[in-house]
Design a protein around this motif. Structure first.
Motif, PDB file in Angstrom:
ATOM      1  N   LEU A 202      34.889  36.041  31.875  1.00 39.40           N
ATOM      2  CA  LEU A 202      34.446  35.197  32.980  1.00 39.40           C
ATOM      3  C   LEU A 202      35.586  35.037  33.972  1.00 39.40           C
ATOM      4  O   LEU A 202      36.751  34.969  33.587  1.00 39.40           O
ATOM      5  CB  LEU A 202      34.008  33.818  32.472  1.00 39.40           C
ATOM      6  N   GLU A 203      35.236  34.967  35.250  1.00 43.52           N
ATOM      7  CA  GLU A 203      36.229  34.763  36.307  1.00 43.52           C
ATOM      8  C   GLU A 203      36.500  33.270  36.408  1.00 43.52           C
ATOM      9  O   GLU A 203      35.578  32.477  36.530  1.00 43.52           O
ATOM     10  CB  GLU A 203      35.700  35.285  37.645  1.00 43.52           C
ATOM     11  N   SER A 204      37.775  32.864  36.352  1.00 42.21           N
ATOM     12  CA  SER A 204      38.083  31.443  36.396  1.00 42.21           C
ATOM     13  C   SER A 204      38.853  31.035  37.639  1.00 42.21           C
ATOM     14  O   SER A 204      38.890  29.864  37.988  1.00 42.21           O
ATOM     15  CB  SER A 204      38.891  31.045  35.154  1.00 42.21           C
ATOM     16  N   ASP A 205      39.448  31.985  38.337  1.00 42.33           N
ATOM     17  CA  ASP A 205      40.302  31.634  39.473  1.00 42.33           C
ATOM     18  C   ASP A 205      39.624  31.830  40.829  1.00 42.33           C
ATOM     19  O   ASP A 205      40.245  31.645  41.858  1.00 42.33           O
ATOM     20  CB  ASP A 205      41.608  32.416  39.428  1.00 42.33           C
ATOM     21  N   GLY A 206      38.356  32.216  40.837  1.00 45.93           N
ATOM     22  CA  GLY A 206      37.638  32.402  42.098  1.00 45.93           C
ATOM     23  C   GLY A 206      37.754  33.805  42.666  1.00 45.93           C
ATOM     24  O   GLY A 206      36.942  34.204  43.489  1.00 45.93           O
ATOM     25  N   ASP A 207      38.773  34.570  42.248  1.00 45.94           N
ATOM     26  CA  ASP A 207      38.885  35.961  42.681  1.00 45.94           C
ATOM     27  C   ASP A 207      37.991  36.821  41.798  1.00 45.94           C
ATOM     28  O   ASP A 207      37.955  36.641  40.583  1.00 45.94           O
ATOM     29  CB  ASP A 207      40.337  36.450  42.560  1.00 45.94           C
TER      30      ASP A 207
ATOM     31  N   PHE B 206      31.641  46.891  40.022  1.00 43.59           N
ATOM     32  CA  PHE B 206      30.881  45.718  39.625  1.00 43.59           C
ATOM     33  C   PHE B 206      31.817  44.519  39.557  1.00 43.59           C
ATOM     34  O   PHE B 206      32.997  44.664  39.266  1.00 43.59           O
ATOM     35  CB  PHE B 206      30.235  45.941  38.247  1.00 43.59           C
ATOM     36  N   VAL B 207      31.256  43.320  39.802  1.00 38.31           N
ATOM     37  CA  VAL B 207      32.001  42.073  39.702  1.00 38.31           C
ATOM     38  C   VAL B 207      31.212  41.091  38.834  1.00 38.31           C
ATOM     39  O   VAL B 207      30.023  41.274  38.594  1.00 38.31           O
ATOM     40  CB  VAL B 207      32.278  41.447  41.089  1.00 38.31           C
ATOM     41  N   MET B 208      31.888  40.041  38.400  1.00 36.66           N
ATOM     42  CA  MET B 208      31.273  39.016  37.550  1.00 36.66           C
ATOM     43  C   MET B 208      30.882  37.801  38.396  1.00 36.66           C
ATOM     44  O   MET B 208      31.322  36.678  38.161  1.00 36.66           O
ATOM     45  CB  MET B 208      32.260  38.609  36.450  1.00 36.66           C
ATOM     46  N   ARG B 209      30.017  37.997  39.380  1.00 35.96           N
ATOM     47  CA  ARG B 209      29.610  36.948  40.310  1.00 35.96           C
ATOM     48  C   ARG B 209      28.671  35.959  39.615  1.00 35.96           C
ATOM     49  O   ARG B 209      27.628  36.328  39.100  1.00 35.96           O
ATOM     50  CB  ARG B 209      28.908  37.584  41.511  1.00 35.96           C
ATOM     51  N   ASP B 210      29.059  34.681  39.603  1.00 34.77           N
ATOM     52  CA  ASP B 210      28.215  33.593  39.081  1.00 34.77           C
ATOM     53  C   ASP B 210      27.726  33.821  37.649  1.00 34.77           C
ATOM     54  O   ASP B 210      26.604  33.462  37.305  1.00 34.77           O
ATOM     55  CB  ASP B 210      27.014  33.360  40.004  1.00 34.77           C
ATOM     56  N   MET B 211      28.571  34.402  36.809  1.00 34.04           N
ATOM     57  CA  MET B 211      28.176  34.698  35.431  1.00 34.04           C
ATOM     58  C   MET B 211      28.471  33.523  34.502  1.00 34.04           C
ATOM     59  O   MET B 211      29.468  32.836  34.657  1.00 34.04           O
ATOM     60  CB  MET B 211      28.909  35.944  34.925  1.00 34.04           C
ATOM     61  N   ALA B 212      27.589  33.324  33.512  1.00 35.02           N
ATOM     62  CA  ALA B 212      27.736  32.251  32.530  1.00 35.02           C
ATOM     63  C   ALA B 212      28.362  32.758  31.230  1.00 35.02           C
ATOM     64  O   ALA B 212      28.691  31.960  30.356  1.00 35.02           O
ATOM     65  CB  ALA B 212      26.373  31.635  32.227  1.00 35.02           C
ATOM     66  N   PHE B 213      28.511  34.071  31.077  1.00 34.22           N
ATOM     67  CA  PHE B 213      29.047  34.637  29.837  1.00 34.22           C
ATOM     68  C   PHE B 213      29.725  35.975  30.156  1.00 34.22           C
ATOM     69  O   PHE B 213      29.383  36.626  31.139  1.00 34.22           O
ATOM     70  CB  PHE B 213      27.932  34.822  28.789  1.00 34.22           C
ATOM     71  N   PRO B 214      30.707  36.387  29.331  1.00 33.63           N
ATOM     72  CA  PRO B 214      31.422  37.647  29.575  1.00 33.63           C
ATOM     73  C   PRO B 214      30.592  38.861  29.157  1.00 33.63           C
ATOM     74  O   PRO B 214      29.663  38.742  28.354  1.00 33.63           O
ATOM     75  CB  PRO B 214      32.676  37.500  28.713  1.00 33.63           C
ATOM     76  N   LEU B 215      30.956  40.013  29.706  1.00 29.52           N
ATOM     77  CA  LEU B 215      30.181  41.240  29.490  1.00 29.52           C
ATOM     78  C   LEU B 215      31.066  42.427  29.131  1.00 29.52           C
ATOM     79  O   LEU B 215      32.235  42.469  29.489  1.00 29.52           O
ATOM     80  CB  LEU B 215      29.433  41.623  30.769  1.00 29.52           C
ATOM     81  N   ASP B 216      30.448  43.420  28.505  1.00 29.05           N
ATOM     82  CA  ASP B 216      30.960  44.787  28.476  1.00 29.05           C
ATOM     83  C   ASP B 216      30.144  45.549  29.504  1.00 29.05           C
ATOM     84  O   ASP B 216      28.907  45.436  29.531  1.00 29.05           O
ATOM     85  CB  ASP B 216      30.766  45.441  27.109  1.00 29.05           C
ATOM     86  N   MET B 217      30.826  46.304  30.355  1.00 28.86           N
ATOM     87  CA  MET B 217      30.166  47.141  31.361  1.00 28.86           C
ATOM     88  C   MET B 217      30.375  48.588  30.971  1.00 28.86           C
ATOM     89  O   MET B 217      31.517  49.047  30.854  1.00 28.86           O
ATOM     90  CB  MET B 217      30.755  46.882  32.738  1.00 28.86           C
ATOM     91  N   ILE B 218      29.269  49.301  30.766  1.00 26.69           N
ATOM     92  CA  ILE B 218      29.306  50.686  30.305  1.00 26.69           C
ATOM     93  C   ILE B 218      28.840  51.575  31.451  1.00 26.69           C
ATOM     94  O   ILE B 218      27.675  51.515  31.857  1.00 26.69           O
ATOM     95  CB  ILE B 218      28.392  50.874  29.077  1.00 26.69           C
ATOM     96  N   PHE B 219      29.745  52.395  31.986  1.00 25.07           N
ATOM     97  CA  PHE B 219      29.438  53.295  33.085  1.00 25.07           C
ATOM     98  C   PHE B 219      29.003  54.644  32.508  1.00 25.07           C
ATOM     99  O   PHE B 219      29.703  55.200  31.651  1.00 25.07           O
ATOM    100  CB  PHE B 219      30.660  53.456  33.995  1.00 25.07           C
TER     101      PHE B 219
ATOM    102  N   LYS C 279      25.906  56.942  37.365  1.00 22.47           N
ATOM    103  CA  LYS C 279      24.553  56.865  37.915  1.00 22.47           C
ATOM    104  C   LYS C 279      23.861  55.641  37.313  1.00 22.47           C
ATOM    105  O   LYS C 279      22.968  55.062  37.904  1.00 22.47           O
ATOM    106  CB  LYS C 279      23.754  58.123  37.590  1.00 22.47           C
ATOM    107  N   TYR C 280      24.325  55.260  36.115  1.00 26.05           N
ATOM    108  CA  TYR C 280      23.785  54.112  35.396  1.00 26.05           C
ATOM    109  C   TYR C 280      24.944  53.228  34.948  1.00 26.05           C
ATOM    110  O   TYR C 280      26.021  53.731  34.602  1.00 26.05           O
ATOM    111  CB  TYR C 280      23.036  54.539  34.131  1.00 26.05           C
ATOM    112  N   VAL C 281      24.711  51.924  34.914  1.00 25.02           N
ATOM    113  CA  VAL C 281      25.661  50.997  34.310  1.00 25.02           C
ATOM    114  C   VAL C 281      24.852  50.086  33.393  1.00 25.02           C
ATOM    115  O   VAL C 281      23.853  49.494  33.808  1.00 25.02           O
ATOM    116  CB  VAL C 281      26.431  50.172  35.361  1.00 25.02           C
ATOM    117  N   LEU C 282      25.282  50.015  32.142  1.00 27.62           N
ATOM    118  CA  LEU C 282      24.636  49.150  31.151  1.00 27.62           C
ATOM    119  C   LEU C 282      25.557  47.970  30.880  1.00 27.62           C
ATOM    120  O   LEU C 282      26.722  48.153  30.531  1.00 27.62           O
ATOM    121  CB  LEU C 282      24.383  49.922  29.849  1.00 27.62           C
ATOM    122  N   GLU C 283      25.029  46.754  31.075  1.00 32.48           N
ATOM    123  CA  GLU C 283      25.782  45.552  30.755  1.00 32.48           C
ATOM    124  C   GLU C 283      25.231  44.942  29.475  1.00 32.48           C
ATOM    125  O   GLU C 283      24.021  44.767  29.337  1.00 32.48           O
ATOM    126  CB  GLU C 283      25.697  44.533  31.896  1.00 32.48           C
TER     127      GLU C 283
END
Length: 160
Positions: free
Chosen positions: A121-126, A93-106, A135-139
């Motif tokens: 949040l991604e600040s450098d464009g990478d 998973f990536v943080m594409r165009d996100m407005a807030f940070p997340l916890d990603m639970i696999f 099988k599931y990811v909860l953000e």
């Protein structure tokens, strides 16, 4: 799974005006929209003690999974997005165009949490790839897993 979006609480935009993506006059948080099914995600520790219940929008198609929460302005504690896949596999998973940070639970096919990532949040464009077997990811909002004691090895039950 139902078709009602999880309950939201009022939030003002930077300009001071309220924004909404739902049809309720009192809901003022931008949400993924009414075309998402919802599920209740229950997380319990290794002793079976319930830790939290999360009201989650279900991303079960490529389009919904690609967009994820990128069109959402914020999440409250107890809200999230559940990505549902056909089978268990290595996921990224990536943080594409996100407005807030997340916890990603696999979560694996048996409902066991395999990995938790705290994704700022991604600040450098990478785009950092957050990987895990799932099988599931909860953000959920970043820090929610720490505040509630959710950890690798805990059990997840999904109620429709």
């Amino acid at each position: 799974m139902g078709t009602t979006a999880p309950t939201t609480t009022p939030t003002a935009t930077d300009s001071g005006s309220a924004e909404t993506a739902t049809t309720t006059a009192t809901a003022t948080v931008s949400t993924p929209g009414s075309n998402y099914d919802t599920a209740t995600v229950v997380v319990s520790d290794e002793n079976g003690t319930q830790l939290v219940t999360v009201d989650a929008w279900v991303a079960d198609s490529f389009s919904k999974q690609y967009t994820g929460l990128s069109d959402t302005s914020t999440l409250d504690d107890g809200q999230g997005m559940l990505f549902v896949f056909d089978g268990e596999d290595d996921r990224a998973f990536v943080m594409r165009d996100m407005a807030f940070p997340l916890d990603m639970i696999f979560i694996d096919a048996e409902g066991t949490i395999t990995t938790i990532h705290h994704a700022p949040l991604e600040s450098d464009g990478d785009l950092t790839r957050y990987r895990g077997q799932a099988k599931y990811v909860l953000e959920v909002p970043m820090g929610y897993t720490n505040r509630t004691g959710i950890d690798v090895g805990d059990q997840v039950r999904i109620e429709e």
